[in-house]
Scaffold this motif. Structure first.
Motif, PDB file in Angstrom:
ATOM      1  N   GLY A 158       0.839  -1.399  -0.089  1.00 35.63           N
ATOM      2  CA  GLY A 158       0.103  -0.084  -0.020  1.00 35.63           C
ATOM      3  C   GLY A 158       0.857   1.238   0.085  1.00 35.63           C
ATOM      4  O   GLY A 158       2.061   1.292   0.204  1.00 35.63           O
ATOM      5  N   LEU A 159       0.208   2.397   0.025  1.00 37.81           N
ATOM      6  CA  LEU A 159       0.920   3.782  -0.245  1.00 37.81           C
ATOM      7  C   LEU A 159       1.633   4.064   1.139  1.00 37.81           C
ATOM      8  O   LEU A 159       2.760   4.629   0.996  1.00 37.81           O
ATOM      9  CB  LEU A 159      -0.151   4.681  -0.536  1.00 37.81           C
ATOM     10  CG  LEU A 159      -0.673   4.868  -1.829  1.00 37.81           C
ATOM     11  CD1 LEU A 159      -1.652   5.967  -2.090  1.00 37.81           C
ATOM     12  CD2 LEU A 159       0.392   5.153  -2.753  1.00 37.81           C
ATOM     13  N   SER A 160       1.265   3.560   2.141  1.00 44.29           N
ATOM     14  CA  SER A 160       1.899   3.929   3.294  1.00 44.29           C
ATOM     15  C   SER A 160       3.330   3.088   3.425  1.00 44.29           C
ATOM     16  O   SER A 160       4.587   3.722   3.752  1.00 44.29           O
ATOM     17  CB  SER A 160       1.363   3.521   4.654  1.00 44.29           C
ATOM     18  OG  SER A 160       0.917   2.027   4.714  1.00 44.29           O
ATOM     19  N   ALA A 161       3.232   1.954   2.894  1.00 40.43           N
ATOM     20  CA  ALA A 161       4.496   1.068   2.810  1.00 40.43           C
ATOM     21  C   ALA A 161       5.821   1.824   1.588  1.00 40.43           C
ATOM     22  O   ALA A 161       6.763   1.774   1.771  1.00 40.43           O
ATOM     23  CB  ALA A 161       4.259  -0.250   2.313  1.00 40.43           C
ATOM     24  N   ALA A 162       4.908   2.239   0.492  1.00 39.48           N
ATOM     25  CA  ALA A 162       5.629   3.074  -0.431  1.00 39.48           C
ATOM     26  C   ALA A 162       6.548   3.988   0.093  1.00 39.48           C
ATOM     27  O   ALA A 162       7.585   4.192  -0.285  1.00 39.48           O
ATOM     28  CB  ALA A 162       4.751   3.653  -1.495  1.00 39.48           C
ATOM     29  N   ARG A 163       5.911   4.868   0.786  1.00 47.12           N
ATOM     30  CA  ARG A 163       6.892   5.815   1.550  1.00 47.12           C
ATOM     31  C   ARG A 163       8.040   5.298   2.317  1.00 47.12           C
ATOM     32  O   ARG A 163       9.023   6.111   2.247  1.00 47.12           O
ATOM     33  CB  ARG A 163       5.726   6.708   2.368  1.00 47.12           C
ATOM     34  CG  ARG A 163       4.616   7.581   1.633  1.00 47.12           C
ATOM     35  CD  ARG A 163       3.961   8.184   2.650  1.00 47.12           C
ATOM     36  NE  ARG A 163       2.741   8.907   1.936  1.00 47.12           N
ATOM     37  CZ  ARG A 163       1.559   8.314   2.027  1.00 47.12           C
ATOM     38  NH1 ARG A 163       1.380   7.226   2.705  1.00 47.12           N
ATOM     39  NH2 ARG A 163       0.646   8.617   1.135  1.00 47.12           N
ATOM     40  N   PHE A 164       7.919   4.430   3.161  1.00 44.18           N
ATOM     41  CA  PHE A 164       9.139   3.849   3.730  1.00 44.18           C
ATOM     42  C   PHE A 164      10.105   3.162   2.670  1.00 44.18           C
ATOM     43  O   PHE A 164      11.336   3.301   3.020  1.00 44.18           O
ATOM     44  CB  PHE A 164       8.512   2.785   4.577  1.00 44.18           C
ATOM     45  CG  PHE A 164       7.885   3.359   6.033  1.00 44.18           C
ATOM     46  CD1 PHE A 164       8.873   3.813   6.810  1.00 44.18           C
ATOM     47  CD2 PHE A 164       6.706   3.166   6.065  1.00 44.18           C
ATOM     48  CE1 PHE A 164       7.948   4.392   7.862  1.00 44.18           C
ATOM     49  CE2 PHE A 164       5.966   3.879   7.343  1.00 44.18           C
ATOM     50  CZ  PHE A 164       6.612   4.321   8.236  1.00 44.18           C
ATOM     51  N   ALA A 165       9.429   2.703   1.557  1.00 44.33           N
ATOM     52  CA  ALA A 165      10.380   2.087   0.535  1.00 44.33           C
ATOM     53  C   ALA A 165      11.116   3.251  -0.021  1.00 44.33           C
ATOM     54  O   ALA A 165      12.613   3.050  -0.320  1.00 44.33           O
ATOM     55  CB  ALA A 165       9.683   1.312  -0.350  1.00 44.33           C
ATOM     56  N   LEU A 166      10.604   4.460  -0.385  1.00 40.38           N
ATOM     57  CA  LEU A 166      11.275   5.376  -0.897  1.00 40.38           C
ATOM     58  C   LEU A 166      12.624   5.953   0.157  1.00 40.38           C
ATOM     59  O   LEU A 166      13.485   6.100  -0.101  1.00 40.38           O
ATOM     60  CB  LEU A 166      10.408   6.541  -1.044  1.00 40.38           C
ATOM     61  CG  LEU A 166      10.908   7.886  -1.736  1.00 40.38           C
ATOM     62  CD1 LEU A 166      11.526   7.303  -3.266  1.00 40.38           C
ATOM     63  CD2 LEU A 166       9.905   8.881  -2.101  1.00 40.38           C
ATOM     64  N   GLU A 167      11.986   6.015   1.429  1.00 38.25           N
ATOM     65  CA  GLU A 167      13.067   6.389   2.428  1.00 38.25           C
ATOM     66  C   GLU A 167      14.232   5.410   2.378  1.00 38.25           C
ATOM     67  O   GLU A 167      15.441   5.898   2.627  1.00 38.25           O
ATOM     68  CB  GLU A 167      12.388   6.686   3.549  1.00 38.25           C
ATOM     69  CG  GLU A 167      13.187   7.133   4.812  1.00 38.25           C
ATOM     70  CD  GLU A 167      12.319   7.515   6.007  1.00 38.25           C
ATOM     71  OE1 GLU A 167      13.427   7.939   6.854  1.00 38.25           O
ATOM     72  OE2 GLU A 167      11.544   7.301   6.037  1.00 38.25           O
ATOM     73  N   ALA A 168      14.109   4.075   2.174  1.00 38.02           N
ATOM     74  CA  ALA A 168      14.884   3.129   2.060  1.00 38.02           C
ATOM     75  C   ALA A 168      15.947   3.102   0.829  1.00 38.02           C
ATOM     76  O   ALA A 168      17.004   2.716   0.876  1.00 38.02           O
ATOM     77  CB  ALA A 168      14.307   1.651   2.414  1.00 38.02           C
ATOM     78  N   ARG A 169      15.324   3.665  -0.041  1.00 40.72           N
ATOM     79  CA  ARG A 169      16.146   3.994  -1.407  1.00 40.72           C
ATOM     80  C   ARG A 169      16.674   2.633  -1.958  1.00 40.72           C
ATOM     81  O   ARG A 169      17.779   2.422  -2.371  1.00 40.72           O
ATOM     82  CB  ARG A 169      17.244   4.894  -1.281  1.00 40.72           C
ATOM     83  CG  ARG A 169      16.688   6.156  -0.846  1.00 40.72           C
ATOM     84  CD  ARG A 169      17.816   7.316  -0.768  1.00 40.72           C
ATOM     85  NE  ARG A 169      18.919   6.850  -1.386  1.00 40.72           N
ATOM     86  CZ  ARG A 169      20.326   7.167  -0.992  1.00 40.72           C
ATOM     87  NH1 ARG A 169      20.641   7.297   0.188  1.00 40.72           N
ATOM     88  NH2 ARG A 169      21.350   7.077  -1.770  1.00 40.72           N
ATOM     89  N   PRO A 170      15.894   1.325  -2.118  1.00 40.55           N
ATOM     90  CA  PRO A 170      16.267   0.200  -2.506  1.00 40.55           C
ATOM     91  C   PRO A 170      16.391   0.303  -4.306  1.00 40.55           C
ATOM     92  O   PRO A 170      15.752   1.141  -4.688  1.00 40.55           O
ATOM     93  CB  PRO A 170      15.214  -0.740  -2.216  1.00 40.55           C
ATOM     94  CG  PRO A 170      14.062   0.190  -2.093  1.00 40.55           C
ATOM     95  CD  PRO A 170      14.332   1.439  -1.622  1.00 40.55           C
ATOM     96  N   PHE A 171      17.075  -0.632  -4.807  1.00 39.83           N
ATOM     97  CA  PHE A 171      17.142  -0.801  -6.190  1.00 39.83           C
ATOM     98  C   PHE A 171      15.949  -1.346  -6.508  1.00 39.83           C
ATOM     99  O   PHE A 171      15.271  -1.154  -7.492  1.00 39.83           O
ATOM    100  CB  PHE A 171      18.333  -1.840  -6.585  1.00 39.83           C
ATOM    101  CG  PHE A 171      18.588  -2.071  -8.142  1.00 39.83           C
ATOM    102  CD1 PHE A 171      18.522  -1.164  -8.819  1.00 39.83           C
ATOM    103  CD2 PHE A 171      18.013  -3.374  -8.446  1.00 39.83           C
ATOM    104  CE1 PHE A 171      18.671  -1.548 -10.258  1.00 39.83           C
ATOM    105  CE2 PHE A 171      18.003  -3.777  -9.804  1.00 39.83           C
ATOM    106  CZ  PHE A 171      18.536  -2.843 -10.606  1.00 39.83           C
TER     107      PHE A 171
END
Length: 163
Positions: A65-78
């Motif tokens: 979901g979108l809340s998880a997307a924000r954390f993913a963006l902060e983590a900066r994965p490939f």
């Protein structure tokens, strides 16, 4: 698009496996947790990837979901992997995939019936891709593929390292 962090073998990063840290300090190819020349992180919650290892391949047990997307963006994965959590109303369970495209982050979700939600190891060992974003599609991801088979098609029976 996201500026891709440079990762080199031996660069400091924290690799995690399941519910806790696997190792701290230097990550090397000898750790056995590398995919496509990048560190592989297994995190039950995408929040565990924040601040640990930019440019990694992050396999999470989190919904997409979108809340998880924000954390993913902060983590900066490939690349980040989520659970589709049944997809839900208006595609809420996979909304992160499209949201991450303008940031240049590849993202896929595995089918909720193939892996336990909230358990990264289940996502890694049993997950079958149900949805992909355009960035991941460019890397060859397709719905119906086993996650491990896509990322490491020559894996042996070892569910974590492939060794």
């Amino acid at each position: 698009p996201q500026e891709e962090p440079e990762l080199r073998e031996g660069e400091a990063c924290q690799l995690t496996l399941g519910n806790g840290p696997r190792s701290h300090g230097r990550a090397t190819q000898d750790d056995g947790l590398w995919v496509w020349g990048r560190p592989l992180q297994l995190v039950d919650s995408i929040t565990e990837a924040v601040g640990t290892c930019p440019g990694a391949i992050v396999v999470s047990g989190s919904h997409g979901g979108l809340s998880a997307a924000r954390f993913a963006l902060e983590a900066r994965p490939f690349l980040v992997v989520f659970n589709d959590a049944g997809i839900g109303k208006d595609g809420a369970g996979i909304a992160a995939l499209a949201w991450l495209v303008p940031h240049g982050i590849a993202a896929v979700a595995v089918a909720h019936h193939s892996a336990r939600i909230g358990e990264a190891l289940s996502t890694w060992t049993d997950g079958v891709i149900s949805s992909v974003n355009a960035v991941a599609a460019g890397l060859g991801a397709r719905a119906g593929m086993g996650l491990r088979e896509w990322l490491q098609p020559d894996l042996s029976d070892n569910p974590v390292s492939g060794s």
